[in-house]
Design an enzyme around this catalytic site. Structure first.
Site, PDB file in Angstrom:
ATOM      1  N   GLU A  75      14.313 -21.246  -1.676  1.00 25.83           N
ATOM      2  CA  GLU A  75      13.859 -22.467  -0.985  1.00 25.83           C
ATOM      3  C   GLU A  75      13.579 -23.607  -1.959  1.00 25.83           C
ATOM      4  OE1 GLU A  75      14.472 -22.448   1.903  1.00 25.83           O
ATOM      5  OE2 GLU A  75      14.014 -20.541   2.860  1.00 25.83           O
ATOM      6  N   HIS A  94       4.863 -23.102   0.151  1.00 28.34           N
ATOM      7  CA  HIS A  94       5.451 -22.645   1.409  1.00 28.34           C
ATOM      8  C   HIS A  94       4.839 -21.273   1.682  1.00 28.34           C
ATOM      9  CE1 HIS A  94       7.921 -20.925   4.378  1.00 28.34           C
ATOM     10  NE2 HIS A  94       8.710 -20.256   3.576  1.00 28.34           N
ATOM     11  N   HIS A  96       3.132 -18.287   4.858  1.00 27.41           N
ATOM     12  CA  HIS A  96       3.308 -17.738   6.205  1.00 27.41           C
ATOM     13  C   HIS A  96       1.967 -17.256   6.777  1.00 27.41           C
ATOM     14  CE1 HIS A  96       7.740 -16.497   5.173  1.00 27.41           C
ATOM     15  NE2 HIS A  96       7.475 -17.745   4.865  1.00 27.41           N
ATOM     16  N   HIS A 157       9.185 -19.803  11.197  1.00 29.37           N
ATOM     17  CA  HIS A 157       9.217 -19.441   9.787  1.00 29.37           C
ATOM     18  C   HIS A 157       7.832 -19.459   9.129  1.00 29.37           C
ATOM     19  CE1 HIS A 157      11.808 -19.204   6.087  1.00 29.37           C
ATOM     20  NE2 HIS A 157      10.696 -19.634   5.550  1.00 29.37           N
TER      21      HIS A 157
END
Lengths: 211, 209
Positions: A75, A94, A96, A157
């Protein structure tokens, strides 16, 4: 900060993400800006406990080229695009987290539910267009959704947050998670008319909807 | 190697308890050359010691529980670790749903396009339900999560519970968008063949020492 200190910062941030439950296993990725041309990113598919500072990868923000034998996160394009677009940004995460990922799967635009959220992120948090990991669609969608804000949901995501420093980026992750939980609890309260929400209440609304 | 495995099991017992995913009766096991090491279901995971981890040979199942673990290892060469747990959102889904769709890409990658609900803990039911997948839920029961390593089974347990919360929460918000079947299969294939393979192999090699 020296390159070594920045690599250590990325490593420590990875461990902190795991410890705070903001990510699971090898998932998620982190970067820090080195200068106008380069960033340091986490490697691909390596868990944050095993990862050594030297496993992080220096990547060119313009060309995405790197010299390491270790492969950088897939990414990296999103990270580089944010640094190119936003000179004031020094760190990108990033991750989750549980409740934020739930909002990402519902593809909502979540209004700022607290004053802190408004200050840290902006008026609302948008969801990017859906795209498979590492694709142009995902990258372009994320850059578009985060414009004028410091965070966005990535459809089905997780989340992307950015800030001038790593510390502030973490603060945004935590506030996003708290507000996402509150957002879902508010939806349950609206149906059941309750002040406090338990897991049983969430399931009561869920069972009604999947009946 | 056995000592290293036992220490690793203790580490993940502690982690599962801290993650609040287990209750009394839950167990975890790891494949060994001729059988498996399995924890006692009679103690909470946080209290498990080395003495509570026993070796059971391939054809020497002691009870239905150990028979289930051995049956999974017998049928699935890709599985080296099993964690049985009672993650709360998974338990809630297993009460009334037949399957849990993947609403997040990490679940599609680690678990598969859906996690199905087995009608019972019988080995035949579990193996059928877990076909092409790394985990399943049990009707009015808990969760079986597996992996190439204990680390992967632990991550699978976390990802499955997050997937359950995501499915429930997004449904409550009125717009639960599932990952398309094609995308889910594609991501799962790439994950199995490529992503983190090196990392998991390194973890297995460390244990074999």
């Amino acid at each position: 900060m020296t390159e070594l200190e920045l690599r250590q910062l990325v490593k420590d941030a990875g461990v902190a993400l795991l410890k705070e439950g903001l990510v699971q296993g090898t998932w998620g990725n982190i970067s820090v800006r080195m200068d106008d041309k380069k960033m340091i990113v986490t490697p691909s598919g390596m868990d944050y406990i095993r990862m050594r500072p030297e496993d992080t990868v220096v990547v060119d923000i313009e060309t995405l080229e790197y010299e390491s034998e270790v492969k950088p996160t897939s990414e990296k394009k999103i990270h580089a695009a944010i640094y190119r677009d936003r000179p004031e940004i020094g760190a990108v995460i990033h991750s989750h987290p549980l409740w934020s990922s739930t909002c990402a799967a519902a593809r909502v635009t979540m209004p700022a539910l607290t004053e802190k959220m408004r200050e840290l992120v902006g008026e609302d948090v948008r969801t990017s267009a859906y795209g498979l990991p590492s694709t142009k669609t995902l990258t372009e969608g994320a850059v578009e959704a985060i414009k004028g804000r410091n965070a966005c949901f990535l459809a089905n995501h997780g989340i992307i947050v950015c800030a001038p420093t790593m510390e502030e980026a973490f603060e945004i992750c935590r506030e996003m998670e708290a507000c996402s939980k509150l957002y879902i609890e508010n939806a349950v309260k609206a149906v059941l008319g309750k002040e406090e929400v338990t897991i049983d209440d969430i399931f009561e609304v869920f069972y009604r909807k999947v009946k | 190697m056995i000592d290293k495995l036992k220490l690793q099991i203790l580490e993940f017992c502690k982690a599962m308890e801290e993650d609040k995913l287990v209750e009394l009766g839950d167990t975890m096991s790891v494949r060994t050359d001729n059988g498996m090491l399995i924890t006692s279901p009679l103690k909470p995971m946080a209290q498990i010691t080395e003495e509570d981890i026993i070796y059971i040979a391939k054809k020497d199942a002691k009870d239905e529980l150990s028979a289930l673990h051995l049956a999974i290892y017998g049928a699935r060469e890709d599985i080296n670790a099993i964690i049985m747990n009672h993650a709360p959102f998974c338990v809630g889904i297993a009460k009334k749903c037949k399957k849990m769709p993947a609403c997040l890409d990490d679940m599609a990658q680690i678990i598969g396009p859906t996690a199905k609900v087995s009608p019972s803990y019988k080995a035949t039911d579990v193996l059928k339900t877990m076909h092409n997948r790394n985990a399943c839920l049990i009707r009015n029961g808990g969760v079986i999560a597996t992996g190439r390593t204990l680390d992967e089974a632990h991550t699978g347990s976390l990802v499955l519970e997050k997937g359950a919360l995501t499915y429930v929460g997004s449904t409550v918000l009125g717009n639960s968008v599932k990952i398309g079947l094609f995308d889910a299969i594609l991501m799962r294939t790439i994950y199995k063949l490529k992503y983190s393979k090196k990392d998991q192999a390194a973890k297995q090699a460390e244990i074999k020492g």
